[in-house]
Design a protein around this motif. Structure first.
Motif: not given
Lengths: 216, 194
Positions: A7, A10-11, A35, A38-39, A42, B158, B173, B176-177, B180, B183-184
């Motif tokens: 994660p 990704f961030v 993925q 998509e993030l 969004l 952050h 972090k 936040f991940f 999202l 949310l999806k």
């Protein structure tokens, strides 16, 4: 087994802290690539939603509301605790307390470290003329006499002893034998009336019965 | 000739936030009004993102500034004044949503964006999607919602979000991940239902 992105990775990629090309796994892993896409979508979609702008004049009204809400707080007299817990009050209090604490802590140590008095102490300062006289020659016991007026005051005893040491007969003889004190010369200096009075007094004295001589 | 102190005293609008706080604590009239004026928009928007309606956002904004005024002497300047206000705002909003489920306002009720360039259909679709996303954000767990709002809408880093929420950067972090991701899921479930 392929380790997918965490994660945090990704961030970091979404934030731009790390570019896609810095992560070789993305090229090889279709799942992580999808993925990530998509993030990003969004996030962009969510960011695109605005907050409706309030009506005209709303901001001034909000300021006025806050001002009115704060005004009683600003005018409120401070409580004793608020007044006490101010630096300008607390600092002097703590400084004073610290000074007192230091004085209390250090004082016994100073006493302990102080040297004992020398073996031969100085004579006490005389408080009476008699004590002063003692310094000039009287025995040491007389010099260190207790204060005057106590029940068995040695100074009074000294005076009494000196008084009893006098022999009044000897004193009288001394006076009579001193030069220039011849009795006939004294009588010659008296007037006739004085000599007559003296005779009368002597006669009265001789007429009285004899009493033992007492001294007090 | 004015006294030296008065000559040195700058006008309030020339002071930065830190000095404005100092002036406020010193009792200078108008200092706190200027703090409100500078930060009212961002505080209101933060509250609106949380509760989704104007009335509650307005009440919460007032509450945020009132609490800020009461706690102004505890502001040490370790972070910016806006970050400090966000921290108060997030706490106030989390308390509110914990005791009262906010009523989501229909987006087009207060929409004042320029829509002249959009076709009627595009505008309707965009507004519907906006309502869905806002409703989905409102369903997020409080910490995830706070993280998402502060990151996307208030544009905090952050590190700053970690200061506001009192957590680590790593936790921010992760929040936040997951925000999202949730949310999806929520939006996907709604699309499936539709």
């Amino acid at each position: 087994m392929i380790a997918h992105l965490t994660p945090e990775q990704f961030v970091d990629i979404i934030d731009g802290a790390v570019t896609d090309s810095d992560v070789p796994h993305l090229t090889a892993c279709e799942i992580c690539r999808r993925q990530l896409s998509e993030l990003r979508g969004l996030m962009a979609e969510a960011a695109d939603i605005p907050v409706p702008e309030p009506s005209l004049g709303y901001w001034d009204r909000l300021s006025a509301r806050v001002h009115d809400a704060v005004a009683p707080e600003a005018e409120r007299p401070r409580s004793w605790s608020e007044r006490l817990f101010q630096p300008r009050v607390l600092i002097p209090i703590f400084a004073s307390a610290f000074a007192v604490a230091m004085f209390v802590v250090l004082q016994p140590r100073e006493r302990l470290t102080r040297q004992p008095p020398p073996a031969v102490a100085l004579a006490p300062i005389p408080s009476t003329p008699l004590a002063a006289a003692g310094r000039a020659g009287l025995p040491a016991a007389v010099v260190s006499l207790p204060p005057l007026g106590s029940a068995n005051d040695p100074q009074l005893a000294l005076v009494a002893e000196s008084g009893t040491a006098f022999d009044w007969d000897e004193m009288r003889d001394e006076i009579a034998l001193s030069p220039g004190t011849d009795s006939s010369a004294v009588l010659d200096s008296l007037t006739t009336d004085e000599q007559r009075e003296l005779q009368r007094l002597l006669a009265d004295e001789m007429a009285q019965p004899s009493v033992p001589e007492t001294r007090s | 000739m004015p006294p030296v102190g008065a000559a040195r005293e700058l006008a309030l609008d020339q002071l930065d936030d830190q000095r404005l706080v100092t002036a406020c604590l010193a009792g200078r009239p108008g200092a706190f009004d200027l703090i409100v004026e500078r930060h009212r928009r961002s505080v209101y928007q933060l509250c609106y993102r949380f509760v989704g309606n104007h009335e509650d956002a307005s009440d919460l904004s007032q509450d945020v500034f009132l609490r800020a005024y009461r706690g102004l002497k505890s502001f040490r300047g370790g972070s910016s004044l806006s970050t400090w206000l966000y921290r108060i705002g997030v706490n106030v909003c989390l308390n509110r949503v914990a005791v009262k489920k906010p009523v989501m306002e229909d987006l087009d009720a207060r929409q004042h964006v320029d829509t002249a360039a959009e076709s009627q259909m595009e505008r309707v679709l965009r507004q519907e999607r906006g309502v869905q996303v806002r409703a989905a954000i409102a369903q997020l767990p409080p910490k995830q919602r706070a993280t998402l709002v502060l990151r996307i809408y208030q544009d905090l880093s952050h590190d700053e979000i970690a200061q506001v929420l009192g957590s680590s950067v790593g936790a921010v972090k992760a929040n936040f991940f997951h925000a999202l991701g949730n949310l999806k899921k929520i939006l996907g479930a709604e699309e499936d239902l539709a």
